[in-house]
Design an enzyme around this catalytic site. Structure first.
Site, mmCIF file in Angstrom:
data_model
loop_
_atom_site.group_PDB
_atom_site.id
_atom_site.type_symbol
_atom_site.label_atom_id
_atom_site.label_comp_id
_atom_site.label_asym_id
_atom_site.label_seq_id
_atom_site.Cartn_x
_atom_site.Cartn_y
_atom_site.Cartn_z
ATOM 1 C CB ILE A 13 -0.964 0.007 1.215
ATOM 2 C CG1 ILE A 13 -1.858 -1.255 1.221
ATOM 3 C CG2 ILE A 13 -1.815 1.276 1.246
ATOM 4 C CD1 ILE A 13 -2.789 -1.418 0.040
ATOM 5 C CB CYS A 142 -8.827 -3.966 -0.138
ATOM 6 S SG CYS A 142 -8.473 -5.455 0.832
ATOM 7 C CG HIS A 196 -15.454 -8.373 5.560
ATOM 8 N ND1 HIS A 196 -15.379 -9.732 5.806
ATOM 9 C CD2 HIS A 196 -14.231 -7.993 5.149
ATOM 10 C CE1 HIS A 196 -14.161 -10.147 5.538
ATOM 11 N NE2 HIS A 196 -13.438 -9.121 5.141
ATOM 12 C CG HIS A 222 -10.523 -9.156 -2.175
ATOM 13 N ND1 HIS A 222 -9.912 -10.158 -1.465
ATOM 14 C CD2 HIS A 222 -10.010 -7.999 -1.695
ATOM 15 C CE1 HIS A 222 -9.063 -9.620 -0.591
ATOM 16 N NE2 HIS A 222 -9.103 -8.318 -0.713
ATOM 17 C CD GLN A 304 -5.349 -8.147 -3.789
ATOM 18 O OE1 GLN A 304 -6.341 -8.201 -4.510
ATOM 19 N NE2 GLN A 304 -4.208 -8.761 -4.099
HETATM 20 P P1 NAD Z 1 3.201 -4.837 3.554
HETATM 21 O O1 NAD Z 1 3.704 -5.896 4.444
HETATM 22 O O2 NAD Z 1 3.218 -5.033 2.091
HETATM 23 O O3 NAD Z 1 4.024 -3.488 3.855
HETATM 24 C C1 NAD Z 1 4.295 -3.024 5.143
HETATM 25 C C2 NAD Z 1 5.659 -2.350 5.163
HETATM 26 O O4 NAD Z 1 5.891 -1.729 6.435
HETATM 27 C C3 NAD Z 1 6.808 -3.335 4.946
HETATM 28 O O5 NAD Z 1 7.705 -2.786 4.008
HETATM 29 C C4 NAD Z 1 7.458 -3.438 6.349
HETATM 30 O O6 NAD Z 1 8.831 -3.719 6.288
HETATM 31 C C5 NAD Z 1 7.198 -2.039 6.882
HETATM 32 N N1 NAD Z 1 7.292 -1.936 8.359
HETATM 33 C C6 NAD Z 1 7.380 -2.915 9.287
HETATM 34 N N2 NAD Z 1 7.435 -2.399 10.527
HETATM 35 C C7 NAD Z 1 7.373 -1.054 10.395
HETATM 36 C C8 NAD Z 1 7.377 0.032 11.310
HETATM 37 N N3 NAD Z 1 7.486 -0.176 12.629
HETATM 38 N N4 NAD Z 1 7.295 1.287 10.840
HETATM 39 C C9 NAD Z 1 7.187 1.516 9.505
HETATM 40 N N5 NAD Z 1 7.186 0.522 8.582
HETATM 41 C C10 NAD Z 1 7.276 -0.749 9.021
HETATM 42 O O7 NAD Z 1 1.742 -4.473 4.074
HETATM 43 P P2 NAD Z 1 0.523 -3.889 3.230
HETATM 44 O O8 NAD Z 1 -0.150 -4.996 2.521
HETATM 45 O O9 NAD Z 1 0.977 -2.692 2.448
HETATM 46 O O10 NAD Z 1 -0.454 -3.445 4.412
HETATM 47 C C11 NAD Z 1 -0.308 -2.218 5.095
HETATM 48 C C12 NAD Z 1 -1.629 -1.858 5.753
HETATM 49 O O11 NAD Z 1 -2.605 -1.693 4.727
HETATM 50 C C13 NAD Z 1 -2.210 -2.914 6.708
HETATM 51 O O12 NAD Z 1 -2.939 -2.247 7.712
HETATM 52 C C14 NAD Z 1 -3.146 -3.684 5.826
HETATM 53 O O13 NAD Z 1 -4.145 -4.347 6.533
HETATM 54 C C15 NAD Z 1 -3.695 -2.576 4.970
HETATM 55 N N6 NAD Z 1 -4.236 -2.993 3.663
HETATM 56 C C16 NAD Z 1 -3.626 -3.955 2.919
HETATM 57 C C17 NAD Z 1 -4.179 -4.333 1.711
HETATM 58 C C18 NAD Z 1 -3.593 -5.429 0.865
HETATM 59 O O14 NAD Z 1 -4.338 -6.127 0.213
HETATM 60 N N7 NAD Z 1 -2.295 -5.606 0.829
HETATM 61 C C19 NAD Z 1 -5.338 -3.704 1.244
HETATM 62 C C20 NAD Z 1 -5.907 -2.678 1.990
HETATM 63 C C21 NAD Z 1 -5.346 -2.333 3.217
#
Ligand code: NAD
Length: 341
Positions: A13, A142, A196, A222, A304
């Site tokens: 994201i 998402c 959800h 999804h 997503q």
């Molecule tokens: P991701 O694992 O792809 O990315 C997270 C990043 O944050 C990684 O690069 C990780 O190394 C880094 N990180 C770890 N600890 C950290 C810290 N203390 N401070 C800053 N960065 C740190 O995760 P994502 O899929 O991008 O998800 C991020 C958020 O978005 C979550 O809350 C998730 O639920 C939400 N989200 C994800 C999706 C999806 O489908 N991937 C969709 C909508 C929302």
């Protein structure tokens, strides 16, 4: 003056939000925070983004060895920013909140955090005004974003009595080798209804909704099967015309010959979208049906990795107050990100 945005957490994201910020003429990117050097950090550096280290004591030598220069700690990045978009993994946003409170900075959390972490949950079309001037707001997940866009539009036009939705969820993101299943259909959660529905209610409290979800061996998108009873009895053509008014909802006519989520993603590639992102709800026009009692059925596919990106951009405008009119913000975001075209 342009709003200075910092990205704390640069994964699926975060990297998309960073690129979307770069496309706005009323925002600048202070930088991005990474825990360690990797291919995403390599590309961020190539793009000229300032990289800050989440834990410099641990990471500094690793970045140095990789030949990537870091601009400082994420705390230093946060101090320079007007607003932080927190895209750290689920649950870590809540931890990071302490830092934002200490430095008295506004921050946006993602859907992996609980509603209570921010106190306000956001979808641009549904409740832009509620984010204006807030210190903490959460952009819903998402799936919830996809549901909110659809339900807001249909409730406004026809009034919703009750929604029942089935989320057929991707097992993991394309680069996520630790998730699954690879050979099963997993009811998740087994205890019904799923979370959800209540999550939709954090944005649209008055909608009656029951949801269920299963996880499938796919990474692309999804798929939602949505059923609802409406107060009015529109024709299917009325419903299609209503949904077409929203650029974040893309009605797919049969002649496009999009038969599956694989075709939707291929369409994204053909369109030349960055990372083949389909940020709109993708609704099959042919699936839209309404019976004589106002019961509606449809299929929508939700990408997503990207559908929450435009919502994050609008959330930045609302919280900082640089645009108090949600419609104007959405129009600007849609245009700069090329939605609906
Ligand atoms: P991701 O694992 O792809 O990315 C997270 C990043 O944050 C990684 O690069 C990780 O190394 C880094 N990180 C770890 N600890 C950290 C810290 N203390 N401070 C800053 N960065 C740190 O995760 P994502 O899929 O991008 O998800 C991020 C958020 O978005 C979550 O809350 C998730 O639920 C939400 N989200 C994800 C999706 C999806 O489908 N991937 C969709 C909508 C929302």
């Amino acid at each position: 003056d342009k709003i200075k945005v910092a990205l704390n957490g640069y994964g699926t994201i975060g990297k998309r939000v960073a690129d979307a910020v770069m496309r706005q003429d009323d925002m600048t990117l202070v930088g991005i925070a990474k825990t360690k050097p990797d291919y995403e950090a390599y590309v961020a550096a190539k793009k000229g983004y300032a990289i800050y280290a989440v834990d410099p004591a641990k990471a500094e030598s690793k970045f140095k060895a990789a030949g990537l220069s870091i601009a400082g700690s994420n705390e230093e990045m946060i101090k320079k920013a007007d607003i932080i978009v927190d895209c750290a993994p689920e649950g870590i946003g809540e931890e990071n909140k302490k830092l934002y409170e200490k430095l008295n900075k506004p921050a946006i959390f993602q859907g992996g955090e609980e509603h209570e972490v921010a106190g306000t949950s956001f979808n641009a079309a549904a409740n832009y005004d509620q984010a204006i001037g807030k210190q903490f707001v959460r952009v819903v997940s998402c799936n919830t974003t996809g549901l909110c866009r659809l339900l807001y539009a249909l409730d406004k036009a026809y009034g919703i009595k009750k929604v029942r939705a089935t989320m057929m969820r991707r097992g993991g993101d394309p680069n996520d080798i630790k998730r699954g299943p690879i050979n099963a259909i997993v009811p998740d959660p087994i205890h019904l209804p799923s979370h959800h529905g209540p999550d939709v209610n954090t944005v649209l409290p008055h909608i009656k909704i029951d949801t269920v979800a299963v996880k499938l061996p796919t990474t692309l998108m999804h798929m939602h099967y949505v059923n609802m009873n409406l107060n009015k009895t529109p024709s299917r053509e009325d419903v299609i015309a209503t949904l077409k008014q929203y650029p974040r909802i893309w009605l797919i006519p049969p002649w496009l010959n999009i038969k599956s989520t694989a075709d939707v993603i291929e369409f994204g590639r053909e369109l030349g979208r960055p990372r083949n992102d389909m940020m709109e709800n993708v609704i099959w026009e042919e699936s839209v049906s309404v019976d004589k009692e106002g019961e509606l059925n449809l299929f929508q596919a939700i990408h997503q990795e990207s559908d929450v990106i435009p919502e994050n951009i609008d959330c930045i405008r609302a919280m900082t107050g640089i645009e108090k009119d949600g419609a104007k913000s959405m129009e600007k975001t849609n245009k700069t990100l090329g939605l609906g075209s």
